[in-house]
Design an enzyme around this catalytic site. Structure first.
Site, mmCIF file in Angstrom:
data_model
loop_
_atom_site.group_PDB
_atom_site.id
_atom_site.type_symbol
_atom_site.label_atom_id
_atom_site.label_comp_id
_atom_site.label_asym_id
_atom_site.label_seq_id
_atom_site.Cartn_x
_atom_site.Cartn_y
_atom_site.Cartn_z
ATOM 1 N N HIS B 158 0.838 -1.200 0.000
ATOM 2 C CA HIS B 158 0.000 0.000 0.000
ATOM 3 C C HIS B 158 0.870 1.246 0.000
ATOM 4 C CE1 HIS B 158 0.926 -0.730 4.263
ATOM 5 N NE2 HIS B 158 0.902 0.587 4.379
ATOM 6 N N HIS B 160 0.609 5.226 1.467
ATOM 7 C CA HIS B 160 -0.141 6.168 2.303
ATOM 8 C C HIS B 160 -0.348 7.472 1.532
ATOM 9 C CE1 HIS B 160 0.278 3.926 6.147
ATOM 10 N NE2 HIS B 160 1.388 3.489 5.589
#
Lengths: 198, 231
Positions: B158, B160
């Protein structure tokens, strides 16, 4: 809504590593030598439900300038001067060892309320951290603005028992050359900080 | 008095308390949030005016400034920042941070995971959206990494994202995920999002963004709160 309507992107936690990007050196100092207004320091600690300090909170501050004007196009009042040397935004990561945060800023001016009248001088704080899936929003009012606080529609909308959680007290701080206010942020418990659905 | 911004869609966001993600247990508010009539404090914000002091940029493959290039699958991440009515949101400050291709963050607290650091990759970047609301980053695809929430816990890959958009009311920090990650079902942070909203966090592979002989392309649009409907 129009046919192109779409849903809000869901929030996720900032996690433990946001300081890589979100709170660089100096981002908690809102003043420059040119900034107009009385310098103040706002400091406090962030605590969890066990009253252990939160070592990795991101605290973001947003406020009006000394005249009560926001540095933003939506505040288009021409009768209130805008201080070009004050953005009104800062951010600070809480201290790993103590959970402490601080800002050097100026005392904000009063801001109008859409239902009429003026709001007391206040700061907006947005708090995020590892373990927080959404931001929490609160406000800092000043203990020495008693009359203005008593007339502030937002503060008065907070249940009486919790109102004191939004009042920053003047404290002696020998490390600080400017008036210093203390505002702790607490999660859970009877003395939980009042958080707003903004 | 009518509100300026549409309500925060709590039903689309994770709950504050999601006990599978253990750190939420002591870090979630226990009282109900207090409703507020939005004032200038909430309808203004730092997005348009505030200039971040850092000197990184939107090319994470080179912005370490070493003269070298980050190792990993070169990836273009682009999309538009929109409100709920599909209007583009220009001048939004988009800031990102991420692990390197091995899943290691360049952060002093990351000491438990024995994956190599990449001296040519800081894992941070920023840009502002254009008049069309578009942002664009060049980076390397981050690796999944372990964390301490439960035994053998791994976060899906992922990135941020922090968005300082039009106002305090629209403040958003979130995470972008990559398609078809086998770790989705095992990750309480991803699973904390109500089921109907999870797809909104997953980028789409977009071959029209992919650059031949250079980088893979992903598209991910971000939707912030829109204006209230005025009757």
């Amino acid at each position: 809504m129009s046919s192109t309507a779409r849903g809000q992107t869901p929030s996720q936690t900032v996690g433990p590593y946001f300081t890589m990007r979100l709170s660089g050196e100096g981002e908690n100092v809102l003043t420059t030598p040119e900034t107009v207004g009385e310098r103040i320091r706002v400091e406090g600690r962030v605590f969890d439900g066990d009253r252990r300090h939160i070592e990795d909170a991101l605290v973001e501050l947003w406020q009006a300038d000394s005249s009560g004007r926001y540095h933003h196009p939506a505040d288009d009042r021409t009768d209130v001067p805008l201080d070009p040397a004050f953005s009104g935004f800062g951010r600070c990561a809480s201290d790993f060892q103590t959970g402490a945060y601080s800002f050097l800023t100026i005392r904000p001016g009063p801001v109008p309320h859409p239902n009429g009248g003026m709001q007391a001088p206040h700061l907006s704080l947005t708090i995020q951290a590892r373990g927080m899936l959404n931001p929490t929003f609160t406000r800092v009012y000043f203990a020495d603005e008693e009359a203005a606080n008593a007339a502030d529609p937002v503060l008065q909308s907070v249940p009486l028992a919790r109102r004191s959680t939004l009042i920053a007290e003047r404290v002696e701080n020998t490390d600080s050359s400017v008036p210093t206010y203390r505002f702790d942020i607490r999660y859970q418990g009877d003395d939980e900080t009042a958080f707003f659905d903004v | 008095m009518t509100q300026i911004y549409a309500p925060r869609a709590h039903e689309d966001h994770p709950p504050f308390l999601y006990s599978d993600y253990k750190s939420t247990v002591k870090r979630s508010p226990s009282h109900d949030l207090i409703s507020i009539v939005q004032t200038l404090t909430e309808t203004t914000g730092p997005g348009p005016a505030w200039v971040d002091l850092s000197d990184d940029d939107a090319d994470l493959t080179t912005n370490a400034g070493t003269g070298g290039e980050a190792i990993g699958q070169r990836s273009i991440i682009t999309g538009r920042v929109l409100d709920e009515d599909g209007n583009p949101l220009p001048d939004t400050l988009v800031e990102i941070w991420q692990a390197n291709a091995c899943g290691r963050y360049m952060h002093w607290r990351e000491t438990a995971f024995p994956a190599p650091l990449d001296p040519n990759f800081l894992g941070v970047g920023q840009c502002r959206t254009t008049d069309d609301g578009e942002y664009r980053f060049l980076t390397v695809k981050p690796g999944p990494y372990p964390w301490g929430n439960h035994p053998n816990a791994w976060r899906p890959a992922h990135i941020h994202f922090s968005l300082l958009g039009p106002s305090i009311a629209t403040r958003l920090v979130t995470q972008m995920y990559f398609p078809d990650d086998p770790l989705f079902a095992l990750d309480p942070i991803f699973q904390s999002v109500p089921e109907h909203g999870r797809d909104r966090l997953i980028a789409t592979y977009d071959h029209s963004v992919t650059v031949e002989n250079w980088a893979l392309g992903y598209r991910w649009d971000i939707v912030l709160r829109g204006m209230a409907v005025t009757a």
